[in-house]
Design an enzyme around this catalytic site. Sequence first.
Site, PDB file in Angstrom:
ATOM      1  N   CYS A 129       3.515  32.858  10.864  1.00 26.59           N
ATOM      2  CA  CYS A 129       4.137  33.528  12.007  1.00 26.59           C
ATOM      3  C   CYS A 129       4.838  32.539  12.931  1.00 26.59           C
ATOM      4  O   CYS A 129       4.411  32.312  14.074  1.00 26.59           O
ATOM      5  CB  CYS A 129       3.085  34.308  12.788  1.00 26.59           C
ATOM      6  SG  CYS A 129       2.772  35.870  12.015  1.00 26.59           S
ATOM      7  N   GLU A 130       5.863  31.909  12.425  1.00 22.88           N
ATOM      8  CA  GLU A 130       6.684  30.967  13.183  1.00 22.88           C
ATOM      9  C   GLU A 130       8.090  31.085  12.624  1.00 22.88           C
ATOM     10  O   GLU A 130       8.268  30.978  11.403  1.00 22.88           O
ATOM     11  CB  GLU A 130       6.229  29.515  12.942  1.00 22.88           C
ATOM     12  CG  GLU A 130       4.853  29.168  13.415  1.00 22.88           C
ATOM     13  CD  GLU A 130       4.776  28.856  14.894  1.00 22.88           C
ATOM     14  OE1 GLU A 130       5.817  28.496  15.486  1.00 22.88           O
ATOM     15  OE2 GLU A 130       3.674  28.982  15.452  1.00 22.88           O
ATOM     16  N   TYR A 165       9.396  17.016  10.594  1.00 18.78           N
ATOM     17  CA  TYR A 165      10.484  16.052  10.719  1.00 18.78           C
ATOM     18  C   TYR A 165      11.778  16.458  10.034  1.00 18.78           C
ATOM     19  O   TYR A 165      12.545  15.616   9.586  1.00 18.78           O
ATOM     20  CB  TYR A 165      10.146  14.615  10.286  1.00 18.78           C
ATOM     21  CG  TYR A 165       8.864  14.268   9.619  1.00 18.78           C
ATOM     22  CD1 TYR A 165       7.840  13.696  10.383  1.00 18.78           C
ATOM     23  CD2 TYR A 165       8.661  14.429   8.261  1.00 18.78           C
ATOM     24  CE1 TYR A 165       6.668  13.295   9.780  1.00 18.78           C
ATOM     25  CE2 TYR A 165       7.481  14.023   7.657  1.00 18.78           C
ATOM     26  CZ  TYR A 165       6.485  13.455   8.428  1.00 18.78           C
ATOM     27  OH  TYR A 165       5.333  13.043   7.848  1.00 18.78           O
ATOM     28  N   TYR A 190       1.779  13.957   1.623  1.00 18.26           N
ATOM     29  CA  TYR A 190       1.852  14.445   3.015  1.00 18.26           C
ATOM     30  C   TYR A 190       2.133  15.945   3.110  1.00 18.26           C
ATOM     31  O   TYR A 190       2.649  16.400   4.134  1.00 18.26           O
ATOM     32  CB  TYR A 190       2.893  13.656   3.822  1.00 18.26           C
ATOM     33  CG  TYR A 190       2.620  12.169   3.812  1.00 18.26           C
ATOM     34  CD1 TYR A 190       1.496  11.649   4.467  1.00 18.26           C
ATOM     35  CD2 TYR A 190       3.448  11.275   3.141  1.00 18.26           C
ATOM     36  CE1 TYR A 190       1.221  10.295   4.439  1.00 18.26           C
ATOM     37  CE2 TYR A 190       3.170   9.920   3.110  1.00 18.26           C
ATOM     38  CZ  TYR A 190       2.063   9.444   3.772  1.00 18.26           C
ATOM     39  OH  TYR A 190       1.789   8.102   3.737  1.00 18.26           O
ATOM     40  N   GLU A 241       0.829  -1.211   0.000  1.00 18.18           N
ATOM     41  CA  GLU A 241       0.000   0.000   0.000  1.00 18.18           C
ATOM     42  C   GLU A 241       0.861   1.258   0.000  1.00 18.18           C
ATOM     43  O   GLU A 241       0.925   1.965   0.999  1.00 18.18           O
ATOM     44  CB  GLU A 241      -0.978  -0.020   1.176  1.00 18.18           C
ATOM     45  CG  GLU A 241      -0.325  -0.373   2.494  1.00 18.18           C
ATOM     46  CD  GLU A 241      -1.317  -0.771   3.573  1.00 18.18           C
ATOM     47  OE1 GLU A 241      -2.252  -1.514   3.270  1.00 18.18           O
ATOM     48  OE2 GLU A 241      -1.130  -0.328   4.717  1.00 18.18           O
ATOM     49  N   PRO A 242       1.497   1.542  -1.117  1.00 22.02           N
ATOM     50  CA  PRO A 242       2.319   2.743  -1.196  1.00 22.02           C
ATOM     51  C   PRO A 242       1.474   4.013  -1.176  1.00 22.02           C
ATOM     52  O   PRO A 242       0.387   4.048  -1.757  1.00 22.02           O
ATOM     53  CB  PRO A 242       3.013   2.590  -2.555  1.00 22.02           C
ATOM     54  CG  PRO A 242       2.069   1.754  -3.361  1.00 22.02           C
ATOM     55  CD  PRO A 242       1.448   0.801  -2.384  1.00 22.02           C
ATOM     56  N   GLY A 243       1.984   5.016  -0.510  1.00 23.94           N
ATOM     57  CA  GLY A 243       1.342   6.334  -0.536  1.00 23.94           C
ATOM     58  C   GLY A 243       2.310   7.333  -1.129  1.00 23.94           C
ATOM     59  O   GLY A 243       2.174   7.774  -2.270  1.00 23.94           O
ATOM     60  N   ARG A 244       3.353   7.625  -0.354  1.00 28.45           N
ATOM     61  CA  ARG A 244       4.351   8.610  -0.755  1.00 28.45           C
ATOM     62  C   ARG A 244       4.961   8.315  -2.132  1.00 28.45           C
ATOM     63  O   ARG A 244       5.118   9.223  -2.949  1.00 28.45           O
ATOM     64  CB  ARG A 244       5.466   8.597   0.292  1.00 28.45           C
ATOM     65  CG  ARG A 244       6.560   9.620   0.073  1.00 28.45           C
ATOM     66  CD  ARG A 244       7.731   9.353   1.024  1.00 28.45           C
ATOM     67  NE  ARG A 244       7.299   9.099   2.376  1.00 28.45           N
ATOM     68  CZ  ARG A 244       7.092  10.027   3.300  1.00 28.45           C
ATOM     69  NH1 ARG A 244       7.309  11.291   3.021  1.00 28.45           N
ATOM     70  NH2 ARG A 244       6.699   9.694   4.509  1.00 28.45           N
ATOM     71  N   ARG A 274       6.080  19.414   6.580  1.00 26.86           N
ATOM     72  CA  ARG A 274       7.113  18.375   6.705  1.00 26.86           C
ATOM     73  C   ARG A 274       8.484  18.902   7.149  1.00 26.86           C
ATOM     74  O   ARG A 274       9.121  18.296   8.014  1.00 26.86           O
ATOM     75  CB  ARG A 274       7.211  17.563   5.420  1.00 26.86           C
ATOM     76  CG  ARG A 274       5.911  16.820   5.091  1.00 26.86           C
ATOM     77  CD  ARG A 274       6.075  15.853   3.935  1.00 26.86           C
ATOM     78  NE  ARG A 274       6.998  14.786   4.245  1.00 26.86           N
ATOM     79  CZ  ARG A 274       8.248  14.738   3.843  1.00 26.86           C
ATOM     80  NH1 ARG A 274       8.738  15.704   3.081  1.00 26.86           N
ATOM     81  NH2 ARG A 274       9.038  13.750   4.203  1.00 26.86           N
TER      82      ARG A 274
HETATM   83  C1  PLP Z   1      -0.760   1.521   7.498  1.00 23.56           C
HETATM   84  C2  PLP Z   1      -0.116   2.343   6.477  1.00 23.56           C
HETATM   85  N1  PLP Z   1      -0.043   1.899   5.214  1.00 23.56           N
HETATM   86  C3  PLP Z   1       0.545   2.615   4.237  1.00 23.56           C
HETATM   87  C4  PLP Z   1       1.092   3.849   4.506  1.00 23.56           C
HETATM   88  C5  PLP Z   1       1.733   4.600   3.391  1.00 23.56           C
HETATM   89  O1  PLP Z   1       3.068   4.748   3.606  1.00 23.56           O
HETATM   90  P1  PLP Z   1       3.997   5.453   2.547  1.00 23.56           P
HETATM   91  O2  PLP Z   1       3.364   6.743   2.203  1.00 23.56           O
HETATM   92  O3  PLP Z   1       5.277   5.611   3.212  1.00 23.56           O
HETATM   93  O4  PLP Z   1       4.072   4.544   1.361  1.00 23.56           O
HETATM   94  C6  PLP Z   1       1.065   4.350   5.802  1.00 23.56           C
HETATM   95  C7  PLP Z   1       1.683   5.649   6.107  1.00 23.56           C
HETATM   96  O5  PLP Z   1       2.015   6.010   7.159  1.00 23.56           O
HETATM   97  C8  PLP Z   1       0.430   3.587   6.816  1.00 23.56           C
HETATM   98  O6  PLP Z   1       0.354   4.032   8.070  1.00 23.56           O
END
Ligand code: PLP
Length: 429
Positions: A358-359, A329, A387, A285-288, A325
């Site tokens: 304002c930071e 981090y 993100y 399950e890639p997001g980033r 971000r």
């Molecule tokens: C349970 C779960 N799956 C998938 C992701 C997606 O991760 P990434 O964006 O690093 O691929 C996250 C992100 O924190 C997550 O918490």
Amino acid sequence: MLLPVTYRVGAGGRMEVGGCDLAAVAREFGTPLYVYDEETVRTLAREFRAAMGEAGHVLYSAKAFASPQFLRVVAEEGLGLDVVSAGELELALRSGLPAERVYFLGNNKSREDLAAAWAAGVTLVVDGFQEFEMLREVVPAGRRLRAEVRLSPGVRPDTHEYIATGQLDSKFGFSIESGAARQAVEQALAHDRLELVGLHSHIGSQIFDLRAHAAAMAIMLDLVAELRRDLGFSPGRLGAGGGLGIAYTQDDDPPTPREFVTTLRAALYGGCAERGLPVPELVVEPGRSLAGPAGMALYTVGAIKEIPGVRTYAAVDGGMGDNIRPKLYGARYEAIKVDDPEPAERDLHTVTIAGKYCESADILVSDARLPELKTGDLVALPAAGAYCLAMASNYNGMPRPAVVMVRDGRARLIRRRETLEDLFQSEVF
Ligand SMILES: Cc1ncc(COP(=O)(O)O)c(C=O)c1O
């Protein structure tokens, strides 16, 4: 991949993405603006799917960035979706994602979350013993909700501690090490409203060293072998999560989606063979790594402040409200001048790109090397697709930016810029 696949320097010497001149796009839609390159999303989605083949499924993690048109592209490429709230679920359903491709995660789901998951018919990823109790009230007697159990494999990947999730000391997942995972599986199997179809995990985000994923897979397969031996349970699906890192600067060299999936497949196949286990379907399950490289933030330079002998600040019209971000981090970004993206070394100056919030910590890029900037210039931050907007806020009473998707020389608005009126929608005057 730091820049979208369609990036090039256009005829006027300016940045072009999706066949669109970014300066023209900024003129038309204003800044701050987030520009997503549809071709990059599709290319990455296809790479993930091609690497996966028939071995399993690729989901997109909606938390990285979600909007109806973005999710439609993801769905068209055959990906499923992971959501973490009733809100993300509703967005997924309204965007046309089929419920059977949606997984509902979260470490502290409310009764409403569980009810929404049941009503929609998605797969629930259980992450807490309290869910078993609540599910008896949410799911009608005689019916079963498809479910997985989220494991915490106890590995510590090489990433920022705020985005590591799979280690023992984490709020996510049932720990394998402590025995909680085994207990959770036992409860799920005995639960009369659940059909346990798989196990799930996610060890963290922005990971470059894939050995952590392979190690997590081995730990999970040890558990799978134990569950099969003692309980006669074999998961049909095994989720390895997301976490693949991306390049934020020229120096970053992350593995590709193909390498990520191939590593996991090898760990799964090899690990199952070693233990004499049937091979479950693999789920990633890639997001980033899907949304990140596709998105670019565009800002207009306003105030320039030169402190002789100390530092020059160029302040842009966005900042921590649309991209938390760097502050959250210590994330690093590259900044590129839109009308001079490939300057000669001798033309570079050191400048710190500050936001307008304002930071003091509202700095997008410290000590960037750019051609001289003046008020009105456009600056692009690549790899801003994940993100950033997803965590955007209205801090300091600032509306959130607009979003466009570019493709084949056309830029289409996929989220309009917020107005001041939007800010007051939920206020009681
Ligand atoms: C349970 C779960 N799956 C998938 C992701 C997606 O991760 P990434 O964006 O690093 O691929 C996250 C992100 O924190 C997550 O918490």
